[in-house]
Design a protein around this motif. Structure first.
Motif, short mmCIF file in Angstrom:
data_model
loop_
_atom_site.label_atom_id
_atom_site.label_comp_id
_atom_site.label_asym_id
_atom_site.label_seq_id
_atom_site.Cartn_x
_atom_site.Cartn_y
_atom_site.Cartn_z
N ALA A 23 0.83 -1.21 0.00
CA ALA A 23 0.00 0.00 0.00
C ALA A 23 0.86 1.25 0.00
CB ALA A 23 -0.94 0.00 1.21
N LEU A 24 1.95 1.24 0.77
CA LEU A 24 2.84 2.40 0.79
C LEU A 24 3.64 2.53 -0.51
CD1 LEU A 24 4.18 2.44 4.43
CD2 LEU A 24 2.84 4.20 3.29
N GLN A 29 6.19 5.20 -4.08
CA GLN A 29 7.12 4.64 -5.06
C GLN A 29 8.54 4.44 -4.49
OE1 GLN A 29 5.25 7.62 -6.35
NE2 GLN A 29 3.68 6.09 -6.63
N GLY A 30 8.60 3.90 -3.27
CA GLY A 30 9.91 3.58 -2.68
C GLY A 30 10.61 4.74 -1.99
N ALA A 92 0.87 -0.17 8.36
CA ALA A 92 2.05 -1.00 8.11
C ALA A 92 2.82 -1.29 9.40
CB ALA A 92 2.97 -0.33 7.10
N LEU A 93 2.78 -0.37 10.36
CA LEU A 93 3.61 -0.53 11.57
C LEU A 93 2.84 -0.92 12.82
CD1 LEU A 93 6.07 2.47 11.20
CD2 LEU A 93 6.48 0.07 10.68
N ASP A 94 1.59 -0.51 12.95
CA ASP A 94 0.85 -0.77 14.19
C ASP A 94 0.72 -2.28 14.44
OD1 ASP A 94 -0.63 0.13 16.48
OD2 ASP A 94 -2.46 -0.47 15.46
N GLU A 95 1.21 -2.73 15.58
CA GLU A 95 1.18 -4.13 15.98
C GLU A 95 1.92 -5.05 15.01
OE1 GLU A 95 -2.76 -5.42 17.01
OE2 GLU A 95 -3.08 -3.71 18.33
#
Length: 137
Positions: A23-24, A29-30, A92-95
Motif C-alpha cells: 500500500a505504501l 514509489q519507494g 504497516a507498523l501498528d502491531e
C-alpha cells in the motif's frame, strides 16, 4: 537499571517494513528515507532516529522506544492525500511483527498522527506519526 539500546536495529526494521509494504509502495514509489534530499520528489516518508530509554522487566532487558515518522504529500488543498498516506504508514507498523537484526521486538503501537500545512507551497502537507515500542534481548 540495566539497558540495551536497540534503537538502530528497530529503525532498520521499520524502514524495511515501510519500503516493502504494498500500500505504501503504491503511494510513495519507494521514497522511504532517514534523510531528506535537497530536491525530494513528493510524496515521501522520513524516519527520525529512534529515541530510546532503559527497559527492564522480569527476564527482559532492553529499551522502550519512541518512533517518529514524517509523511509529506502535496497536490490537494484538503488533507485527504496526507491522511491516506499516514493511514497506510500506521497500518504497516501498528502491531507489526518486525524482525530485528539484534534483540526482539515485544510490541509496537501507533500513538497518534498530526497533520499540518507544509510551508513549501499551497496544497503541501506534513504528517507526524508517533509510535511507541519495546525491544529487548
Amino acid at each position: 537499571m540495566a539497558s540495551l539500546d536497540l534503537g538502530e536495529p528497530l529503525g532498520q526494521a521499520v524502514m524495511a517494513r515501510l519500503a516493502a509494504d504494498p500500500a505504501l509502495c503504491a503511494l510513495v514509489q519507494g521514497r522511504v528515507r532517514d534523510y531528506v534530499r535537497a530536491s525530494e520528489d513528493w510524496p515521501f516518508l522520513r524516519l527520525d532516529p529512534v529515541e530510546t530509554r532503559p527497559y527492564e522487566a522480569e527476564g527482559w532487558v532492553g529499551c522502550t522506544c519512541r518512533i517518529t515518522l514524517h509523511a509529506f504529500a502535496r497536490g490537494e488543498r484538503g488533507t485527504s492525500a496526507i491522511q491516506r498516506l499516514a493511514a497506510a504508514a500506521a497500518a504497516a507498523l501498528d502491531e507489526a511483527d518486525l524482525r530485528l537484526s539484534r534483540g526482539r521486538l515485544l510490541w509496537i503501537a501507533h500513538e497518534r498522527s498530526l497533520y499540518v500545512p507544509e510551508p513549501q507551497g499551497p496544497a503541501s502537507w506534513h504528517a507526524v506519526l508517533r509510535f511507541s515500542a519495546v525491544a529487548a534481548a
